[in-house]
Structures are given as C-alpha cells and as structure tokens.
Design an enzyme around this catalytic site. Sequence first.
Site, PDB file in Angstrom:
ATOM      1  N   ARG A  38       0.290  -1.398   0.038  1.00  0.00           N
ATOM      2  CA  ARG A  38      -0.177  -0.346   0.135  1.00  0.00           C
ATOM      3  C   ARG A  38       1.007   1.282   0.081  1.00  0.00           C
ATOM      4  O   ARG A  38       0.687   2.518  -0.584  1.00  0.00           O
ATOM      5  CB  ARG A  38      -0.640  -0.147   1.028  1.00  0.00           C
ATOM      6  N   LYS A 199     -18.479 -18.162   2.949  1.00  0.00           N
ATOM      7  CA  LYS A 199     -20.203 -18.133   3.957  1.00  0.00           C
ATOM      8  C   LYS A 199     -20.911 -17.347   2.289  1.00  0.00           C
ATOM      9  O   LYS A 199     -20.067 -16.227   1.773  1.00  0.00           O
ATOM     10  CB  LYS A 199     -20.598 -17.823   4.704  1.00  0.00           C
ATOM     11  N   GLY A 356      -9.077 -10.302   0.418  1.00  0.00           N
ATOM     12  CA  GLY A 356      -7.813 -10.012   1.568  1.00  0.00           C
ATOM     13  C   GLY A 356      -7.950 -11.786   1.512  1.00  0.00           C
ATOM     14  O   GLY A 356      -5.983 -11.558   0.963  1.00  0.00           O
ATOM     15  N   GLY A 379     -12.911  -4.629   1.508  1.00  0.00           N
ATOM     16  CA  GLY A 379     -13.913  -3.579   1.651  1.00  0.00           C
ATOM     17  C   GLY A 379     -15.029  -2.626   0.194  1.00  0.00           C
ATOM     18  O   GLY A 379     -15.344  -3.171  -0.072  1.00  0.00           O
TER      19      GLY A 379
HETATM   20  P1  ADP Z   1     -11.680 -13.041   0.545  1.00  0.00           P
HETATM   21  O1  ADP Z   1     -11.287 -12.650   1.815  1.00  0.00           O
HETATM   22  O2  ADP Z   1     -10.867 -12.526  -0.863  1.00  0.00           O
HETATM   23  O3  ADP Z   1     -13.230 -12.059   0.193  1.00  0.00           O
HETATM   24  P2  ADP Z   1     -13.523 -14.738   1.968  1.00  0.00           P
HETATM   25  O4  ADP Z   1     -12.689 -14.650   2.994  1.00  0.00           O
HETATM   26  O5  ADP Z   1     -14.977 -14.992   1.541  1.00  0.00           O
HETATM   27  O6  ADP Z   1     -12.124 -14.655   0.499  1.00  0.00           O
HETATM   28  O7  ADP Z   1     -13.187 -16.369   1.621  1.00  0.00           O
HETATM   29  C1  ADP Z   1     -11.833 -17.134   2.237  1.00  0.00           C
HETATM   30  C2  ADP Z   1     -12.025 -18.011   2.991  1.00  0.00           C
HETATM   31  O8  ADP Z   1     -12.627 -19.181   2.279  1.00  0.00           O
HETATM   32  C3  ADP Z   1     -10.928 -18.816   3.718  1.00  0.00           C
HETATM   33  O9  ADP Z   1     -10.008 -18.525   5.159  1.00  0.00           O
HETATM   34  C4  ADP Z   1     -10.551 -20.947   2.649  1.00  0.00           C
HETATM   35  O10 ADP Z   1     -10.691 -21.596   3.667  1.00  0.00           O
HETATM   36  C5  ADP Z   1     -12.683 -20.913   3.076  1.00  0.00           C
HETATM   37  N1  ADP Z   1     -13.188 -21.146   2.395  1.00  0.00           N
HETATM   38  C6  ADP Z   1     -13.062 -21.399   1.264  1.00  0.00           C
HETATM   39  N2  ADP Z   1     -13.576 -23.588   0.767  1.00  0.00           N
HETATM   40  C7  ADP Z   1     -13.932 -23.503   1.757  1.00  0.00           C
HETATM   41  C8  ADP Z   1     -14.963 -24.929   2.114  1.00  0.00           C
HETATM   42  N3  ADP Z   1     -14.898 -25.678   1.398  1.00  0.00           N
HETATM   43  N4  ADP Z   1     -15.345 -25.097   3.355  1.00  0.00           N
HETATM   44  C9  ADP Z   1     -14.098 -23.944   4.476  1.00  0.00           C
HETATM   45  N5  ADP Z   1     -14.273 -23.092   4.129  1.00  0.00           N
HETATM   46  C10 ADP Z   1     -13.385 -23.019   3.198  1.00  0.00           C
END
Ligand code: ADP
Length: 398
Positions: A38, A199, A356, A379
Amino acid sequence: MTQFKTLDDLTDIAGKRLLVRIDLNVPVQDGEVSDTTRIERVVPTIRDLSSKGGKVILLSHFGRPKGQVVDSMSLEPISHKLEEALDQRVHFCQDCVGDTAVRSVHEMVDGDVVLLENLRFYPGEEKNDTEFARRLAENGDIYINDAFSAAHRAHASTEGLAHLLPAYAGRTMQAELAALEKGLDNPARPVVAIVGGAKVSTKLDLLMNLVSKVDALVIGGGMANTFLAARGTDVGKSLCEHDLADTAKKIMIEAASNKCALVLPVDAVVAREFKAGAESQTVAVDAVPSDAMILDVGPDTVSAINEWIGRASTLVWNGPVGAFEIKPFDAATMAIATFAAEQTEDGLLISVAGGGDTVAALNQAGCTNKFTYVSLAGGAFLEWMEGKPLPGVEALSA
Ligand code: ADP
Ligand code: MG
C-alpha cells in the site's frame, strides 16, 4: 462510471497546499510493517505532486483508535517506511488539525512532504463531521483522494473534504477505477466471475449483482455447498448454510432469467478433518461421504472453470475456491490462478481480482503481478462488486 477530475486536470500546483488522502493502514506484525504494497502504491502520486513544487500534506487513518489518541496507533513509525519508499524526507506532524498542524504546514517549502497524525484520533473523522472536515480543510488549497480502499466509507477525509475544496483523484485511485471499469462497468465480453470463500451470507449482495452483469458465474469454496444442498445434494459435514437454501435458489433463478450461466462444482476434494496432511479423496459431488467435508473443488471442476476462463475476455474474481490455507486444499485455487495468469500474459484475458484472502491466495500462486489488476482495497472492492456507489468516489464528481 462516475466522472471525476484527475491530476492531469491539475496544473499550476507550485506553492499550493495539497491535502492528499492516502491509505497507510498497512498490516503490522510485532511492530514491523509486514506488507508495504500500500505504501508503494501511493509513491507515484506523492512524487508527481512534490516534483511539481506542490506542498504535499498527507492524511491517513491507521487502525481503529475510535476517536481517541492511542499511542500504539500513531502513524509516526509508518512515516519512516514511507520515507524509504519515496527516497525523500517525510516530515511527521503530531496532530492532524489545530495549531500544531497549522504550524507544520506553515513551515513547508515547495516540494515538501508532511504526514499528519492518524485522522481517527478524532471522532469527527468517522462521523464525517463538517466542523472536523473544515479544520482539515484549513490546511489545504486542493484536495486529492488517492485512497480507493477507504472510498466505501463516508468519512470527513474521504467524503466531507471533497465538498470543501476543489477535489481530484490521485494516480492510484485513477488506476483502480480504470481497472474496475474494465472488470464490470464496461467489460469486454464474455465476462466470467468466480466467487468463492466460506459463506453465502457474507456475499449475498455481490452474487445478486453479478448474476445481472456477467455471462457466467462460477461458485466455489464453502459457499458452493449451500447451492449444492439447495439443489438436493447431500454435502455431508461440509460447511453449509442450510437456512439459506431459498436464497440460493433465488440466485439460481435470477441467473437463469438473466442468461447468466451458473457454474457449480461437479467434483470435490473431501476429508474427515480440516488439517494439514489429513487424508483426502476426490469424489463426485453426489458421492460425498456423510462423515466427510468438502474442502476444495475437484479436478473436473477445475477443467470446467478453466474452460470458461479460456472462452472469456474478462475475469472478475473474489474468494478462493477451496480452503487454500491448508494443503492439499489449495490445489484448485492455485491451478485456476495459474491458468488465468497465463491467459492474461498471452493477451487473451483481462483479469481483475480482489479481497483479503484472494490476494493472499494469488500471492501464494505467484500470480499477483501477472493479473491485469489485483485490488488491495478489501471492503471497497467488495462493495464495488456489489454494485454499490462508493461515497469517496461519488464525492469527487460532485
Ligand atoms: P476474501 O477475503 O478474498 O473476500 P473470503 O474471506 O470470502 O475471501 O473467503 C476465504 C475463506 O474461505 C478462506 O479462509 C478459506 O479457507 C475459506 N474456504 C474456501 N473454501 C472452503 C470450504 N470448502 N470449506 C470451508 N472454508 C472454505
Ligand atoms: Mg476474507
């Protein structure tokens, strides 16, 4: 896309006091800045302004001091890092408003760079308080916002100030907006989006916005389980939001009516435990053992996703398709990232990614610099993917 003025519209800045909002909210571990990306990204804007004789007054937040002075959240240590990146003296000022700040700014000569103390030491920053914005504006003739990553917040330094001074987008902000425009606002088609992560509940707005904009939506990660379950597939012990079955169905219907292909996993890597070296196997999604959980998409799904990427002109990606932090559940995310990077390097794909964990996964795959653009905005990137107006960007066009 919002119209706004950039530094190209800003002539004759010698001697002018330029209030430049940047994002120095960098990750710190054990007192050390663990990632300076950054800081590096704001260097071009600062150099440009300083070399033209502007008085560059930098504003930033750092951490969440919640409107009080918290010594451990001072920007002073960061000012040294910035100095290194700029290869130029950065004067640090112990306050962002009031006499101390006024005096520091008064002492500046043309081309000087001053970093003011953490804006969030004052409650007026996050409240977008007009009086606080006025006190900030006292020290400037012109306002430049180079903090896209803070643009989803309507704070005094990201929104309020833009109404009090002539406002411009800095180079980083301009680059980010140009990249995002190529991603969703005015993309080369077909556009494929990949959404993964844990989720559905955290990404509802995002999914709803994407089905109306992209030609294919790939759903991976834990959130795919909710879609599979809604369709009647038994996902065993997988992470799954069963209460969101109707929402998942609604998204599937919405996709169909928008002629957006919805791509769900056809096979999965499953394990009984979520830990390194856990015994895993690859199964079709309709053959997940009842005591196992899905931790990654399988190789047939990777082929299907890469086929879509091969056909696409644009890829927008948020969320890893598996639990990439633990091997071997990183395999699909790595394979997809590598293929998208190759397509981009061959000039066949515009690839835009953010989030992230997504950035961490792309770093792990060694692909960050091979994508067209990887947003560090967190965000703000997600809210852009949700199709929401960003107050910090809107204010620049007012
Ligand atoms: P970002 O930070 O890029 O927006 P998220 O925080 O939404 O991404 O998602 C990342 C998380 O999702 C990681 O911690 C990863 O372990 C989890 N994840 C991905 N696939 C699965 C799965 N099949 N079961 C449980 N957790 C998962
Ligand atoms: Mg995350």
